[in-house]
Design a protein around this motif. Structure first.
Motif, PDB file in Angstrom:
ATOM      1  N   VAL A  62      -5.932 -13.366  -3.166  1.00  0.00           N
ATOM      2  CA  VAL A  62      -6.337 -12.667  -4.459  1.00  0.00           C
ATOM      3  C   VAL A  62      -5.352 -12.638  -5.510  1.00  0.00           C
ATOM      4  O   VAL A  62      -4.164 -12.144  -5.092  1.00  0.00           O
ATOM      5  CB  VAL A  62      -7.106 -11.377  -4.149  1.00  0.00           C
ATOM      6  CG1 VAL A  62      -7.597 -10.761  -5.278  1.00  0.00           C
ATOM      7  CG2 VAL A  62      -7.906 -11.214  -3.014  1.00  0.00           C
ATOM      8  N   GLU A  63      -5.608 -12.998  -6.704  1.00  0.00           N
ATOM      9  CA  GLU A  63      -4.851 -12.904  -7.741  1.00  0.00           C
ATOM     10  C   GLU A  63      -5.385 -12.292  -9.108  1.00  0.00           C
ATOM     11  O   GLU A  63      -6.654 -12.447  -9.336  1.00  0.00           O
ATOM     12  CB  GLU A  63      -4.304 -14.499  -8.284  1.00  0.00           C
ATOM     13  CG  GLU A  63      -3.518 -15.062  -7.140  1.00  0.00           C
ATOM     14  CD  GLU A  63      -3.454 -16.513  -7.907  1.00  0.00           C
ATOM     15  OE1 GLU A  63      -3.825 -16.894  -8.933  1.00  0.00           O
ATOM     16  OE2 GLU A  63      -2.469 -17.300  -7.014  1.00  0.00           O
ATOM     17  N   THR A  64      -4.733 -11.304  -9.500  1.00  0.00           N
ATOM     18  CA  THR A  64      -5.222 -10.684 -10.871  1.00  0.00           C
ATOM     19  C   THR A  64      -3.905 -10.043 -11.630  1.00  0.00           C
ATOM     20  O   THR A  64      -2.894  -9.630 -11.147  1.00  0.00           O
ATOM     21  CB  THR A  64      -5.848  -9.669 -10.359  1.00  0.00           C
ATOM     22  OG1 THR A  64      -6.624  -8.799 -11.788  1.00  0.00           O
ATOM     23  CG2 THR A  64      -5.360  -8.497  -9.604  1.00  0.00           C
ATOM     24  N   ASP A  65      -4.036  -9.852 -12.918  1.00  0.00           N
ATOM     25  CA  ASP A  65      -3.099  -9.399 -13.701  1.00  0.00           C
ATOM     26  C   ASP A  65      -3.117  -7.637 -13.936  1.00  0.00           C
ATOM     27  O   ASP A  65      -2.356  -7.378 -14.336  1.00  0.00           O
ATOM     28  CB  ASP A  65      -3.247 -10.090 -15.111  1.00  0.00           C
ATOM     29  CG  ASP A  65      -2.817 -11.269 -15.257  1.00  0.00           C
ATOM     30  OD1 ASP A  65      -2.345 -11.790 -14.474  1.00  0.00           O
ATOM     31  OD2 ASP A  65      -3.536 -11.932 -16.266  1.00  0.00           O
ATOM     32  N   ILE A  66      -4.245  -7.175 -13.233  1.00  0.00           N
ATOM     33  CA  ILE A  66      -4.276  -5.644 -13.315  1.00  0.00           C
ATOM     34  C   ILE A  66      -3.365  -5.104 -12.157  1.00  0.00           C
ATOM     35  O   ILE A  66      -3.385  -3.692 -12.213  1.00  0.00           O
ATOM     36  CB  ILE A  66      -5.658  -5.205 -13.333  1.00  0.00           C
ATOM     37  CG1 ILE A  66      -6.321  -5.571 -11.853  1.00  0.00           C
ATOM     38  CG2 ILE A  66      -6.684  -5.787 -14.358  1.00  0.00           C
ATOM     39  CD1 ILE A  66      -7.737  -5.147 -11.339  1.00  0.00           C
ATOM     40  N   ALA A  67      -2.724  -5.746 -11.538  1.00  0.00           N
ATOM     41  CA  ALA A  67      -2.025  -5.048 -10.352  1.00  0.00           C
ATOM     42  C   ALA A  67      -0.717  -5.990 -10.113  1.00  0.00           C
ATOM     43  O   ALA A  67      -0.905  -7.213 -10.235  1.00  0.00           O
ATOM     44  CB  ALA A  67      -2.473  -4.881  -9.020  1.00  0.00           C
ATOM     45  N   GLY A  68       0.333  -5.607  -9.849  1.00  0.00           N
ATOM     46  CA  GLY A  68       1.492  -6.151  -9.474  1.00  0.00           C
ATOM     47  C   GLY A  68       1.310  -7.128  -8.058  1.00  0.00           C
ATOM     48  O   GLY A  68       1.995  -8.221  -7.672  1.00  0.00           O
ATOM     49  N   LYS A  69       0.387  -6.434  -7.077  1.00  0.00           N
ATOM     50  CA  LYS A  69       0.171  -7.006  -5.863  1.00  0.00           C
ATOM     51  C   LYS A  69      -1.319  -6.931  -5.481  1.00  0.00           C
ATOM     52  O   LYS A  69      -1.568  -5.928  -5.566  1.00  0.00           O
ATOM     53  CB  LYS A  69       1.002  -6.782  -4.895  1.00  0.00           C
ATOM     54  CG  LYS A  69       1.085  -7.565  -3.564  1.00  0.00           C
ATOM     55  CD  LYS A  69       2.264  -7.180  -3.002  1.00  0.00           C
ATOM     56  CE  LYS A  69       2.374  -8.074  -1.684  1.00  0.00           C
ATOM     57  NZ  LYS A  69       3.727  -7.541  -0.835  1.00  0.00           N
ATOM     58  N   ALA A  70      -1.987  -7.972  -5.185  1.00  0.00           N
ATOM     59  CA  ALA A  70      -3.338  -7.899  -4.502  1.00  0.00           C
ATOM     60  C   ALA A  70      -3.522  -8.622  -3.113  1.00  0.00           C
ATOM     61  O   ALA A  70      -3.131  -9.595  -2.902  1.00  0.00           O
ATOM     62  CB  ALA A  70      -4.300  -8.417  -5.506  1.00  0.00           C
ATOM     63  N   GLU A  71      -3.909  -7.955  -2.467  1.00  0.00           N
ATOM     64  CA  GLU A  71      -4.125  -8.369  -0.923  1.00  0.00           C
ATOM     65  C   GLU A  71      -5.245  -7.885  -0.281  1.00  0.00           C
ATOM     66  O   GLU A  71      -5.967  -7.265  -0.703  1.00  0.00           O
ATOM     67  CB  GLU A  71      -2.925  -7.971  -0.216  1.00  0.00           C
ATOM     68  CG  GLU A  71      -1.562  -8.261  -0.462  1.00  0.00           C
ATOM     69  CD  GLU A  71      -0.527  -7.687   0.408  1.00  0.00           C
ATOM     70  OE1 GLU A  71       0.627  -8.086   0.602  1.00  0.00           O
ATOM     71  OE2 GLU A  71      -0.602  -6.747   1.266  1.00  0.00           O
ATOM     72  N   VAL A  72      -6.027  -8.636   0.658  1.00  0.00           N
ATOM     73  CA  VAL A  72      -6.845  -8.229   1.582  1.00  0.00           C
ATOM     74  C   VAL A  72      -6.353  -7.229   2.561  1.00  0.00           C
ATOM     75  O   VAL A  72      -5.465  -7.726   3.363  1.00  0.00           O
ATOM     76  CB  VAL A  72      -7.733  -9.381   2.148  1.00  0.00           C
ATOM     77  CG1 VAL A  72      -8.889  -8.795   2.896  1.00  0.00           C
ATOM     78  CG2 VAL A  72      -8.135 -10.334   0.914  1.00  0.00           C
ATOM     79  N   HIS A  73      -6.893  -6.062   2.746  1.00  0.00           N
ATOM     80  CA  HIS A  73      -6.457  -5.035   3.814  1.00  0.00           C
ATOM     81  C   HIS A  73      -7.720  -4.761   4.556  1.00  0.00           C
ATOM     82  O   HIS A  73      -8.900  -4.946   4.122  1.00  0.00           O
ATOM     83  CB  HIS A  73      -5.940  -3.917   3.248  1.00  0.00           C
ATOM     84  CG  HIS A  73      -4.570  -4.170   2.631  1.00  0.00           C
ATOM     85  ND1 HIS A  73      -3.734  -3.106   2.183  1.00  0.00           N
ATOM     86  CD2 HIS A  73      -3.905  -5.091   2.413  1.00  0.00           C
ATOM     87  CE1 HIS A  73      -2.365  -3.437   1.726  1.00  0.00           C
ATOM     88  NE2 HIS A  73      -2.622  -4.632   2.045  1.00  0.00           N
ATOM     89  N   GLU A  74      -7.418  -4.235   5.863  1.00  0.00           N
ATOM     90  CA  GLU A  74      -8.542  -3.439   6.589  1.00  0.00           C
ATOM     91  C   GLU A  74      -8.154  -2.088   7.031  1.00  0.00           C
ATOM     92  O   GLU A  74      -6.926  -2.057   7.280  1.00  0.00           O
ATOM     93  CB  GLU A  74      -8.723  -4.522   7.878  1.00  0.00           C
ATOM     94  CG  GLU A  74      -9.887  -3.934   8.797  1.00  0.00           C
ATOM     95  CD  GLU A  74     -10.112  -4.416  10.117  1.00  0.00           C
ATOM     96  OE1 GLU A  74     -11.219  -4.508  10.569  1.00  0.00           O
ATOM     97  OE2 GLU A  74      -9.357  -5.476  10.578  1.00  0.00           O
ATOM     98  N   SER A  75      -8.982  -1.289   6.729  1.00  0.00           N
ATOM     99  CA  SER A  75      -8.637   0.026   7.215  1.00  0.00           C
ATOM    100  C   SER A  75      -9.215   0.386   8.293  1.00  0.00           C
ATOM    101  O   SER A  75     -10.597   0.059   8.521  1.00  0.00           O
ATOM    102  CB  SER A  75      -9.334   1.218   5.968  1.00  0.00           C
ATOM    103  OG  SER A  75      -8.597   1.031   4.932  1.00  0.00           O
ATOM    104  N   LYS A  76      -9.007   1.120   9.320  1.00  0.00           N
ATOM    105  CA  LYS A  76      -9.680   1.515  10.565  1.00  0.00           C
ATOM    106  C   LYS A  76      -9.139   3.131  10.875  1.00  0.00           C
ATOM    107  O   LYS A  76      -8.053   3.326  10.781  1.00  0.00           O
ATOM    108  CB  LYS A  76      -8.982   0.586  11.672  1.00  0.00           C
ATOM    109  CG  LYS A  76      -9.090  -1.035  11.607  1.00  0.00           C
ATOM    110  CD  LYS A  76      -8.419  -1.532  12.763  1.00  0.00           C
ATOM    111  CE  LYS A  76      -8.749  -3.136  12.670  1.00  0.00           C
ATOM    112  NZ  LYS A  76      -8.146  -3.808  13.900  1.00  0.00           N
ATOM    113  N   VAL A  77      -9.863   3.598  11.715  1.00  0.00           N
ATOM    114  CA  VAL A  77      -9.681   4.841  12.277  1.00  0.00           C
ATOM    115  C   VAL A  77      -9.998   4.670  13.740  1.00  0.00           C
ATOM    116  O   VAL A  77     -11.076   4.461  14.123  1.00  0.00           O
ATOM    117  CB  VAL A  77     -10.790   5.993  11.748  1.00  0.00           C
ATOM    118  CG1 VAL A  77     -10.424   7.342  12.356  1.00  0.00           C
ATOM    119  CG2 VAL A  77     -10.451   6.058  10.136  1.00  0.00           C
ATOM    120  N   ALA A  78      -8.904   5.085  14.396  1.00  0.00           N
ATOM    121  CA  ALA A  78      -8.837   5.183  15.894  1.00  0.00           C
ATOM    122  C   ALA A  78      -9.347   6.362  16.418  1.00  0.00           C
ATOM    123  O   ALA A  78      -9.967   7.389  15.906  1.00  0.00           O
ATOM    124  CB  ALA A  78      -7.272   5.062  16.437  1.00  0.00           C
TER     125      ALA A  78
END
Length: 178
Positions: A62-78
């Motif tokens: 993912v690329e965008t100028d609105i953030a220094g870095k953009a990545e795909v993440h996954e949130s999980k709760v054990a």
């Protein structure tokens, strides 16, 4: 397949007005960012991706100028209640399937916001797919998520994330960090 896409759009878009884009076999439904708190350094980007094709594809960047870095993440709760968030190198979009990027699961993590994001604005970004290539989208800034308060980071396992670029003092539960 259209019914699934419509259902996903209604689920993701409420209460905002949905927008979508079709490029080849992929349909991107309502890419949006809940308006972050003033001064926030990060935010979460959400959407549904429908693959109407006969072959799987993968979201690899993912690329965008609105953030220094953009990545795909996954949130999980054990099971013990400990939350984790991990960078995902590639997100599989199965043939004939839909993947929802939503709060509490897969999402686009926007780190180091370059300015204020205000409800109603549209901001350009590029999704990079293994097969479909570069797909230009616009994130709509939706109303802030209601009743989320501040994120309790005491229960987050940050061991798998590089936080050198993040300011946790301003991360709210407004879509950021989820």
């Amino acid at each position: 397949m259209k019914i699934l896409a419509i259902a996903a759009a209604l689920f993701i878009a409420a209460p905002a007005v949905a927008h979508d884009l079709t490029v080849g076999d992929l349909q991107i439904i309502h890419p949006h960012i809940p308006q972050p708190a003033p001064g926030a350094k990060s935010a979460g980007g959400y959407m549904a991706i429908v693959n109407n094709g006969a072959e799987a594809d993968r979201l690899v960047g993912v690329e965008t100028d609105i953030a220094g870095k953009a990545e795909v993440h996954e949130s999980k709760v054990a099971a013990d209640g400990v939350g984790t968030m991990e960078h995902v190198e590639a997100l599989e979009i199965p043939a004939g399937g839909t993947v929802s990027l939503e709060r509490g699961g897969y999402h686009v993590m926007l780190m180091g916001l370059t300015g204020t994001l205000t409800e109603g604005e549209m901001h350009k970004a590029t999704l990079i797919f293994e097969k479909a290539g570069r797909v230009e989208i616009e994130f709509q800034i939706d109303p802030p998520m209601m009743g989320m308060g501040q994120m309790d980071h005491s229960k987050m396992d940050h061991s798998k994330m590089d936080h050198s670029h993040m300011d946790h003092s301003t991360m709210g539960h407004d879509g950021a960090g989820d």
